[in-house]
Design an enzyme around this catalytic site. Sequence first.
Site, PDB file in Angstrom:
ATOM      1  CB  SER A 131      -0.927  -0.030   1.216  1.00 38.18           C
ATOM      2  OG  SER A 131      -0.623   1.017   2.099  1.00 38.18           O
ATOM      3  CE  LYS A 132      -0.139   5.249  -4.864  1.00 35.68           C
ATOM      4  NZ  LYS A 132      -1.141   5.650  -5.753  1.00 35.68           N
TER       5      LYS A 132
END
Length: 488
Positions: free
Chosen positions: A256-257
Amino acid sequence: MSTKPVRVRFAPSPTGSMHVGGVRTALYNYLFAKHHCGQFILRVEDTDVARSTESAQLEQLEDLKWLGLQWDEGPDVGGPNAPYQQSKRLDDYKKIAMKLVDEGKAYYCFLTDEQMEAQRLDAEKNNTPYQVISPHRELSLDEAKKRIANGELATIRFKVPDGKEQYTFEDAVRSEITLPSHMVGDFVIMRSDGMPVYNFCCVIDDHAMEISHVFRGEEHLPNTLRQLMLYEALGWEPPIFGHLSIILDEAKKKLSKRHDAASCADLKKAGYVPEAILNYLALLGWSHPRGEEILTLSDMIETFSIDRVHASAAVFDIAKLRWLNGQHVRHMDEKTLWQLCEPLLSEDKSLHFPNDPDWYKRVMPAVLSEFYTINDGVDFIKKWFDVSHFHIEKESQDVLSLEHASDVIRLWLEELPSDNYLDDEKYQQLVKQIKDKVKVKGKALFAPLRVAMIGTPDGPDLTLLIHALPIAVLKERAQQCLEHAESH
Ligand code: GLU
């Protein structure tokens, strides 16, 4: 392989910082281009005005430059296919959209957001996949133009061809892929504010820029379907596509970012060097033909081939990146390495180091074998070589309370010469003298000496430490150690 000259592109949308997945996509395109003596093109996909920012664009370009992935054509360097920024090619997109409308391959759609939301809710209620169904698909062009003249807002939607059930193409990474047409509904190519949409711009640009191969993440497969439809409608030959696997985190979930090592900026901040980041990301989905792991950019250019890129998901392993970083750092020359550490050291004005422009030649070898990231190196230099602070670590207490520890340090202090630095010969003499007089050897001799030099019994070899610490500092520290030993 196609016989066309190799021209690949990396096409980031400037909507945030550069994700490691993006860096890997850029790298594979770059390596492929360079391996085949082709061109690597940078294109900025910024037609999503609500999400694109100039600062993100600048940051992305800086990140790529920092990594050393220099493009041959792009927004700042220009090239034969300029502009390389989609917001500067709006007239072309408009013209081509109008052509598709005139040919009946696209149409004006007057659906409002509320109407689309109602369709979405219906689909949810009926448990069917949501796809916009436009009531304006068959509206005559004259009628549509009248409504626009009356001030109604319209998007332009591409008419997904009826009667073609699927699209099949040969993927360079995953072999033959068949995508059913019903995966997508009639999709917007021009927004109601007149701005074109990614899938549409991408096809027009890839065609205009004569892109031979498109390597991008597998999450783009539905876009590839839309793009194949557009190529067909426009009568253009599509490039060769290759879809790279997704990157998973340690828990095997999509990286995930928000992961703390997800962006190029995160890795830079944590002290990873471009050489190691590129090496690591190259191996995250590709393998060297002879299984080698420590690779420079030119090794990778020489050996990269798309058929060694695997389609299975890759798991991001920070421990391996850290190990590779250590390997690359150890191959750097002292000056380069110092130049990476020095700016971080000078941020803290309370630190003081020997005032000698060549001191780096003394300190870098002393810390090199200990560190993996630049930040590790900076921490060790701060901890051990800041001449204005000497901290005796807790774990040194046991060493200082050993029977002969104070005798070792006292003799060391008494016998230290008054030169600038201790040389190897003098150091060996001193050690021998202490050994003979105090009658200690091994750990009982060296652990107190290391504590007297850096305040901890563990750390670099003493022969390296004596090169980096001026004798005046050695004396001061030995004195403090004795005082400390006496007061405890
Ligand atoms: N702008 C798209 C992205 O950042 C590019 C996808 C493509 O390579 O076509 O995901």
